[in-house]
Scaffold this motif. Structure first.
Motif, PDB file in Angstrom:
ATOM      1  N   VAL A  88      -1.360  -5.647  -9.122  1.00 17.05           N
ATOM      2  CA  VAL A  88      -0.909  -4.858  -8.008  1.00 17.05           C
ATOM      3  C   VAL A  88       0.461  -4.349  -8.362  1.00 17.05           C
ATOM      4  CG1 VAL A  88      -0.711  -4.548  -5.603  1.00 17.05           C
ATOM      5  CG2 VAL A  88      -2.308  -5.978  -6.448  1.00 17.05           C
ATOM      6  N   PHE A  89       0.729  -2.967  -8.321  1.00 16.38           N
ATOM      7  CA  PHE A  89       2.124  -2.370  -8.598  1.00 16.38           C
ATOM      8  C   PHE A  89       2.469  -1.895  -7.232  1.00 16.38           C
ATOM      9  CE2 PHE A  89      -0.158  -2.293 -12.759  1.00 16.38           C
ATOM     10  CZ  PHE A  89       0.857  -2.672 -13.569  1.00 16.38           C
ATOM     11  N   MET A  90       3.752  -1.887  -7.007  1.00 12.40           N
ATOM     12  CA  MET A  90       4.317  -1.316  -5.864  1.00 12.40           C
ATOM     13  C   MET A  90       6.024  -1.329  -6.232  1.00 12.40           C
ATOM     14  SD  MET A  90       4.768  -2.998  -1.792  1.00 12.40           S
ATOM     15  CE  MET A  90       6.366  -3.779  -2.455  1.00 12.40           C
ATOM     16  N   ASP A  91       6.452  -0.102  -5.813  1.00 11.45           N
ATOM     17  CA  ASP A  91       7.943   0.118  -5.875  1.00 11.45           C
ATOM     18  C   ASP A  91       8.589  -0.509  -4.888  1.00 11.45           C
ATOM     19  OD1 ASP A  91       7.261   1.929  -7.822  1.00 11.45           O
ATOM     20  OD2 ASP A  91       7.525   3.634  -6.806  1.00 11.45           O
ATOM     21  N   GLY A  92       9.888  -1.100  -5.165  1.00 14.20           N
ATOM     22  CA  GLY A  92      10.653  -1.656  -4.318  1.00 14.20           C
ATOM     23  C   GLY A  92      11.430  -1.060  -3.223  1.00 14.20           C
ATOM     24  N   ASP A  93      10.967   0.331  -3.104  1.00 14.46           N
ATOM     25  CA  ASP A  93      11.510   0.916  -1.933  1.00 14.46           C
ATOM     26  C   ASP A  93      10.430   1.244  -1.035  1.00 14.46           C
ATOM     27  OD1 ASP A  93      10.253   2.850  -3.245  1.00 14.46           O
ATOM     28  OD2 ASP A  93      11.739   4.220  -3.437  1.00 14.46           O
ATOM     29  N   CYS A  94       9.377   0.146  -0.901  1.00 18.77           N
ATOM     30  CA  CYS A  94       8.050   0.326  -0.037  1.00 18.77           C
ATOM     31  C   CYS A  94       8.321  -1.057   0.448  1.00 18.77           C
ATOM     32  CB  CYS A  94       6.846   0.681  -0.926  1.00 18.77           C
ATOM     33  SG  CYS A  94       6.968   2.257  -1.615  1.00 18.77           S
ATOM     34  N   PHE A 113      -9.959   1.050 -10.968  1.00 15.52           N
ATOM     35  CA  PHE A 113      -8.637   0.956 -10.500  1.00 15.52           C
ATOM     36  C   PHE A 113      -8.728   1.553  -9.112  1.00 15.52           C
ATOM     37  CE2 PHE A 113      -7.569   4.948 -12.128  1.00 15.52           C
ATOM     38  CZ  PHE A 113      -6.530   5.658 -11.364  1.00 15.52           C
ATOM     39  N   VAL A 114      -7.558   0.811  -8.150  1.00 12.22           N
ATOM     40  CA  VAL A 114      -7.339   1.093  -6.873  1.00 12.22           C
ATOM     41  C   VAL A 114      -5.959   1.918  -6.794  1.00 12.22           C
ATOM     42  CG1 VAL A 114      -7.032   0.178  -4.580  1.00 12.22           C
ATOM     43  CG2 VAL A 114      -8.778  -0.664  -6.061  1.00 12.22           C
ATOM     44  N   GLN A 115      -6.143   2.889  -6.114  1.00  9.12           N
ATOM     45  CA  GLN A 115      -5.190   3.633  -5.773  1.00  9.12           C
ATOM     46  C   GLN A 115      -4.926   4.003  -4.282  1.00  9.12           C
ATOM     47  OE1 GLN A 115      -2.793   5.743  -7.641  1.00  9.12           O
ATOM     48  NE2 GLN A 115      -1.858   5.271  -5.710  1.00  9.12           N
ATOM     49  N   ARG A 166      -5.248  14.159  -8.541  1.00  9.96           N
ATOM     50  CA  ARG A 166      -4.367  14.448  -7.317  1.00  9.96           C
ATOM     51  C   ARG A 166      -4.125  12.811  -6.789  1.00  9.96           C
ATOM     52  NH1 ARG A 166      -4.896  14.366  -1.926  1.00  9.96           N
ATOM     53  NH2 ARG A 166      -7.197  13.880  -1.970  1.00  9.96           N
ATOM     54  N   GLY A 167      -2.959  12.692  -6.586  1.00  7.54           N
ATOM     55  CA  GLY A 167      -2.618  11.588  -5.954  1.00  7.54           C
ATOM     56  C   GLY A 167      -2.472  10.059  -6.864  1.00  7.54           C
ATOM     57  N   ILE A 168      -2.411  10.001  -8.042  1.00  5.11           N
ATOM     58  CA  ILE A 168      -1.951   9.139  -8.856  1.00  5.11           C
ATOM     59  C   ILE A 168      -0.392   8.691  -8.815  1.00  5.11           C
ATOM     60  CG2 ILE A 168      -2.164   8.006 -11.116  1.00  5.11           C
ATOM     61  CD1 ILE A 168      -4.265   9.728 -11.740  1.00  5.11           C
ATOM     62  N   ILE A 169      -0.320   7.612  -7.920  1.00  9.38           N
ATOM     63  CA  ILE A 169       1.323   7.398  -7.598  1.00  9.38           C
ATOM     64  C   ILE A 169       1.410   5.878  -8.028  1.00  9.38           C
ATOM     65  CG2 ILE A 169       1.571   8.940  -6.141  1.00  9.38           C
ATOM     66  CD1 ILE A 169       1.051   7.260  -3.780  1.00  9.38           C
ATOM     67  N   GLY A 170       2.391   5.417  -8.561  1.00  8.82           N
ATOM     68  CA  GLY A 170       2.832   4.295  -9.085  1.00  8.82           C
ATOM     69  C   GLY A 170       3.250   3.120  -8.257  1.00  8.82           C
ATOM     70  N   CYS A 171       3.510   3.791  -6.766  1.00 12.55           N
ATOM     71  CA  CYS A 171       4.117   2.916  -5.784  1.00 12.55           C
ATOM     72  C   CYS A 171       3.139   2.042  -5.218  1.00 12.55           C
ATOM     73  CB  CYS A 171       5.055   3.745  -4.795  1.00 12.55           C
ATOM     74  SG  CYS A 171       3.921   4.794  -3.881  1.00 12.55           S
ATOM     75  N   ASN A 172       1.691   2.249  -5.476  1.00  9.47           N
ATOM     76  CA  ASN A 172       0.796   1.335  -4.582  1.00  9.47           C
ATOM     77  C   ASN A 172      -0.485   1.725  -5.384  1.00  9.47           C
ATOM     78  OD1 ASN A 172      -1.082   0.157  -3.062  1.00  9.47           O
ATOM     79  ND2 ASN A 172      -0.770   1.374  -1.454  1.00  9.47           N
TER      80      ASN A 172
END
Length: 264
Positions: A88-94, A113-115, A166-172
């Motif tokens: 599971v990937f998350m950015d440190g500003d979240c 995979f889960v977005q 649309r909406g592939i983002i690495g923060c989650n």
């Protein structure tokens, strides 16, 4: 299922402190947490050291020197070091919802995979946002949180299975580790912030034959708004991504394999 939680950061100790407080409040913990640090200064190292003594699960700090934006490099190193079969990937500003990890465990499914989605805590209110205490629904009503429909955990998730760009983002996001290995991880050829590496990884996972579970109402993160950094390499990164989509490319050349044990 052993789950590794990878959190990226770079010189945002105030935001990372809130993120790690949210990590400590999880109702279902990860098996390990890895901080993928793209060269932060001592304040971040000291913060992580304190949390290493307090969290109930192992917390590892992966760091390399600050030589410009090299997020893909440190993320690949974190993937190589991770012991989990699910990442599971998350950015440190979240800041994660208390059920963030429990939700990701429930959503995990082979072949996908889960977005997850994100809302934004507006800049003027970031300092006052307290994980576990701030009434999110009230802040959403008062306009302190944008995109309020992405801020609330629903009685049941809304899941759309697709291969959309649309909406592939690495923060989650979350991937099976063996799928990431199969596509050789993040492509380190991408330069700078913005459009590129996250969408590239998702696109090559699609090309591998997987699909996406695009989720609302579960696995929530609250992004702590900040100044948007310039993206001078946007056009070149966009062209690289378009070629990956057009060609059906699966593996990148300059990626994860250089950090895996067999290649050391």
């Amino acid at each position: 299922m052993k789950l590794s939680w990878i959190i990226s950061t770079y010189n945002q100790p105030e935001s990372l402190a809130k993120a790690l407080l949210g990590v400590s409040q999880q109702e279902g913990q990860a098996d390990e947490i890895l901080i993928a640090d793209d060269g932060s200064a001592d304040a971040t190292r000291e913060l992580i050291g304190r949390w290493q003594r307090e969290l109930p699960v192992p917390l590892r700090h992966l760091w390399h020197p600050d030589e410009g934006f090299r997020k893909t490099t440190i993320l690949n190193q974190a993937v190589a070091a991770a012991a989990g079969e699910y990442l599971v990937f998350m950015d440190g500003d979240c800041v994660p919802h208390p059920k963030f990890i429990a939700d990701h465990r429930a959503l995990a499914e082979r072949g996908f995979f889960v977005q997850g989605r994100r809302c934004f805590v507006r800049g003027p209110f970031v300092a006052d946002f307290e994980p576990g205490k701030t009434p999110v629904w009230l802040w959403a009503l008062r306009g302190r949180i944008s995109r309020p429909h992405k801020s609330l955990r629903f009685p049941f998730p809304l899941v759309f299975r697709n291969q959309g760009q649309r909406g592939i983002i690495g923060c989650n996001m979350a991937y099976w580790r063996d799928d990431i290995v199969a596509v050789n991880g993040f492509d380190e050829s991408y330069v700078g912030r913005g459009m590129g590496a996250d969408s590239d990884l998702g696109s090559r996972i699609y090309n591998l034959g997987r699909a996406r579970k695009f989720v609302y109402g579960r696995a929530l993160v609250y992004h702590l708004d900040h100044t948007i950094m310039p993206r001078p390499h946007y056009a070149a990164n966009r062209a690289r991504l378009d070629e990956v989509i057009r060609s059906g490319k699966v593996r990148c050349e300059y990626g994860l394999n250089q950090y895996l044990p067999a290649n050391k």
